[in-house]
Design an enzyme around this catalytic site. Structure first.
Site, mmCIF file in Angstrom:
data_model
loop_
_atom_site.group_PDB
_atom_site.id
_atom_site.type_symbol
_atom_site.label_atom_id
_atom_site.label_comp_id
_atom_site.label_asym_id
_atom_site.label_seq_id
_atom_site.Cartn_x
_atom_site.Cartn_y
_atom_site.Cartn_z
ATOM 1 N N ARG A 137 -21.819 20.595 -8.967
ATOM 2 C CA ARG A 137 -22.820 21.419 -9.653
ATOM 3 C C ARG A 137 -23.566 22.301 -8.649
ATOM 4 O O ARG A 137 -24.677 22.754 -8.905
ATOM 5 C CB ARG A 137 -23.790 20.513 -10.420
ATOM 6 C CG ARG A 137 -23.119 19.729 -11.547
ATOM 7 C CD ARG A 137 -24.129 18.955 -12.381
ATOM 8 N NE ARG A 137 -24.691 17.835 -11.648
ATOM 9 C CZ ARG A 137 -24.192 16.591 -11.669
ATOM 10 N NH1 ARG A 137 -23.091 16.333 -12.367
ATOM 11 N NH2 ARG A 137 -24.784 15.615 -10.991
ATOM 12 N N ARG A 138 -22.913 22.527 -7.515
ATOM 13 C CA ARG A 138 -23.534 23.309 -6.442
ATOM 14 C C ARG A 138 -22.703 24.534 -6.066
ATOM 15 O O ARG A 138 -22.832 25.052 -4.959
ATOM 16 C CB ARG A 138 -23.703 22.420 -5.204
ATOM 17 C CG ARG A 138 -24.521 21.166 -5.456
ATOM 18 C CD ARG A 138 -24.470 20.227 -4.267
ATOM 19 N NE ARG A 138 -25.279 19.033 -4.468
ATOM 20 C CZ ARG A 138 -25.357 18.025 -3.608
ATOM 21 N NH1 ARG A 138 -24.650 18.072 -2.475
ATOM 22 N NH2 ARG A 138 -26.108 16.974 -3.872
ATOM 23 N N CYS A 157 -29.580 43.813 -7.174
ATOM 24 C CA CYS A 157 -29.903 43.673 -8.601
ATOM 25 C C CYS A 157 -29.176 42.450 -9.163
ATOM 26 O O CYS A 157 -29.795 41.547 -9.704
ATOM 27 C CB CYS A 157 -29.509 44.937 -9.363
ATOM 28 S SG CYS A 157 -30.466 46.391 -8.901
ATOM 29 N N ARG A 177 -31.938 40.506 -11.534
ATOM 30 C CA ARG A 177 -33.389 40.692 -11.583
ATOM 31 C C ARG A 177 -33.738 41.926 -12.397
ATOM 32 O O ARG A 177 -34.833 42.034 -12.967
ATOM 33 C CB ARG A 177 -33.969 40.812 -10.176
ATOM 34 C CG ARG A 177 -33.455 42.015 -9.410
ATOM 35 C CD ARG A 177 -34.212 42.270 -8.116
ATOM 36 N NE ARG A 177 -33.655 43.411 -7.418
ATOM 37 C CZ ARG A 177 -33.971 44.684 -7.683
ATOM 38 N NH1 ARG A 177 -34.842 44.959 -8.629
ATOM 39 N NH2 ARG A 177 -33.421 45.669 -7.001
ATOM 40 N N SER A 178 -32.812 42.902 -12.430
ATOM 41 C CA SER A 178 -33.095 44.201 -13.040
ATOM 42 C C SER A 178 -31.802 44.804 -13.558
ATOM 43 O O SER A 178 -30.752 44.653 -12.936
ATOM 44 C CB SER A 178 -33.730 45.129 -11.994
ATOM 45 O OG SER A 178 -33.886 46.436 -12.500
ATOM 46 N N ASP A 180 -30.441 48.477 -15.448
ATOM 47 C CA ASP A 180 -30.477 49.778 -16.105
ATOM 48 C C ASP A 180 -29.393 49.729 -17.175
ATOM 49 O O ASP A 180 -28.203 49.789 -16.887
ATOM 50 C CB ASP A 180 -30.200 50.867 -15.071
ATOM 51 C CG ASP A 180 -30.182 52.269 -15.644
ATOM 52 O OD1 ASP A 180 -29.946 52.423 -16.864
ATOM 53 O OD2 ASP A 180 -30.347 53.225 -14.875
ATOM 54 N N ASN A 188 -21.440 46.013 -14.874
ATOM 55 C CA ASN A 188 -21.604 44.696 -14.266
ATOM 56 C C ASN A 188 -20.913 43.598 -15.064
ATOM 57 O O ASN A 188 -20.317 42.680 -14.483
ATOM 58 C CB ASN A 188 -23.087 44.363 -14.120
ATOM 59 C CG ASN A 188 -23.803 45.222 -13.110
ATOM 60 O OD1 ASN A 188 -24.943 45.627 -13.323
ATOM 61 N ND2 ASN A 188 -23.168 45.520 -11.985
ATOM 62 N N HIS A 218 -33.915 47.274 -19.049
ATOM 63 C CA HIS A 218 -34.707 48.456 -19.367
ATOM 64 C C HIS A 218 -33.842 49.687 -19.665
ATOM 65 O O HIS A 218 -32.697 49.784 -19.247
ATOM 66 C CB HIS A 218 -35.681 48.779 -18.230
ATOM 67 C CG HIS A 218 -35.016 48.886 -16.894
ATOM 68 N ND1 HIS A 218 -34.905 47.822 -16.023
ATOM 69 C CD2 HIS A 218 -34.421 49.935 -16.265
ATOM 70 C CE1 HIS A 218 -34.282 48.206 -14.931
ATOM 71 N NE2 HIS A 218 -33.977 49.494 -15.044
ATOM 72 N N TYR A 220 -34.406 53.895 -19.343
ATOM 73 C CA TYR A 220 -35.277 54.956 -18.826
ATOM 74 C C TYR A 220 -35.589 55.976 -19.918
ATOM 75 O O TYR A 220 -34.789 56.200 -20.835
ATOM 76 C CB TYR A 220 -34.610 55.645 -17.636
ATOM 77 C CG TYR A 220 -34.728 54.865 -16.359
ATOM 78 C CD1 TYR A 220 -35.891 54.920 -15.584
ATOM 79 C CD2 TYR A 220 -33.691 54.050 -15.910
ATOM 80 C CE1 TYR A 220 -36.017 54.198 -14.410
ATOM 81 C CE2 TYR A 220 -33.806 53.322 -14.734
ATOM 82 C CZ TYR A 220 -34.969 53.398 -13.990
ATOM 83 O OH TYR A 220 -35.100 52.675 -12.842
#
Length: 276
Positions: A137-138, A157, A177-178, A180, A188, A218, A220
């Site tokens: 599990r690592r 990102c 983390r972010s 677009d 991705n 998000h 834009y």
């Protein structure tokens, strides 16, 4: 309808209808003309894709799969931070005078670390565990290394992958983390779906689920008309992923080793402005 289309339409519709606008804040990103690039966002989006059912490529707009695959191999296979090692020019604006993006992305995956079993970089450690310790599990990567952030030309990102073997299925979690949503979301998804398929094949497994966790999803302000047009389109059926089954070594894959078959899509039709 491609399941990826369904997810993208639902995500973007929710962001546009219920998202939080940052127009009252002094944000960092700017457009090419210097105007602040504001967004509408949702926090904590989680999407699940069953890679045994279909390959999660959008059809309501084209995802350039070969270029996306080339970039994920640049990061995970070449472990490179040099932009000339990439066939497309998508990282050129973040290159420094030395031609690299600093200690980011592929650089971090190529750094060797000492384990009880010996020295490995992060990619080779994952491949080792998938073959020799699949119930661990690592099995994960992390390229958001705080000690090196000051030497990264762009903070990662997509910063972490967690792999988990259930029976003969390789499941994976992609943490971002972010995101677009217009420029990068399905890019991705396709990249890390392909990576999961590649890791599964060389480990004697089948690709299972890809779970995509997005902290800040998000859109834009200048992208909104384009997104509205895309999500109003009629989707097609998902394409089929073809893989060269003869490849048994992750480092032998090329951007010709995986292809999308019967990929029917709508052309985007406009140039997307990019905030930096």
């Amino acid at each position: 309808m491609s399941y990826a289309d369904k997810v993208f339409i639902e995500n973007c519709s929710d962001i546009l209808k219920n998202g939080f606008w940052d127009t009252e804040y002094d944000v960092r990103p700017v457009w090419e003309d210097g105007e602040k690039a504001h967004t509408v966002k949702k926090f904590g989006i989680v999407n699940r894709y069953d890679l045994q059912k279909e390959f999660p490529a959008l059809t309501i707009r084209r995802t350039y799969f070969k270029s996306a695959l080339d970039e994920v191999l640049w990061i995970w296979q070449k472990k490179s931070n040099r932009v000339t090692d990439l066939k497309s020019g998508i990282w050129n604006e973040w290159a420094g005078e030395d031609g690299t993006i600093g200690k980011a992305y592929g650089y971090q995956l190529g750094v060797k670390h000492r384990y009880a079993e010996g020295e490995f970089d992060q990619v080779d450690r994952i491949l080792h565990d998938l073959k020799h310790n699949p119930l661990s599990r690592r099995i994960l990567s992390n390229i958001y290394v705080h000690a090196d952030l000051a030497e990264m030309n762009l903070y990662p990102c997509a910063y972490s992958m967690t792999f988990n073997v259930t029976g003969n299925r390789l499941n994976a979690i992609l943490n971002q983390r972010s995101q677009d949503m217009l420029t990068a979301n399905n890019w991705n998804v396709c990249q890390y779906a392909a990576l999961t398929h590649m890791f599964a094949q060389v480990s004697g497994l089948k690709a299972g689920e890809l779970v995509h966790v997005i902290a800040d999803a998000h859109i834009y302000d200048r992208h909104i008309p384009i997104v509205e047009d895309i999500i109003a389109r009629q989707p097609y059926e998902a394409p089929t992923l073809w893989m060269d089954e003869g490849v048994k070594d992750f480092y032998a894959f090329t951007d010709e080793s995986l292809k999308l078959v019967d990929y029917k899509y709508h052309e985007l039709g406009v140039k997307i402005p990019v905030a930096v």
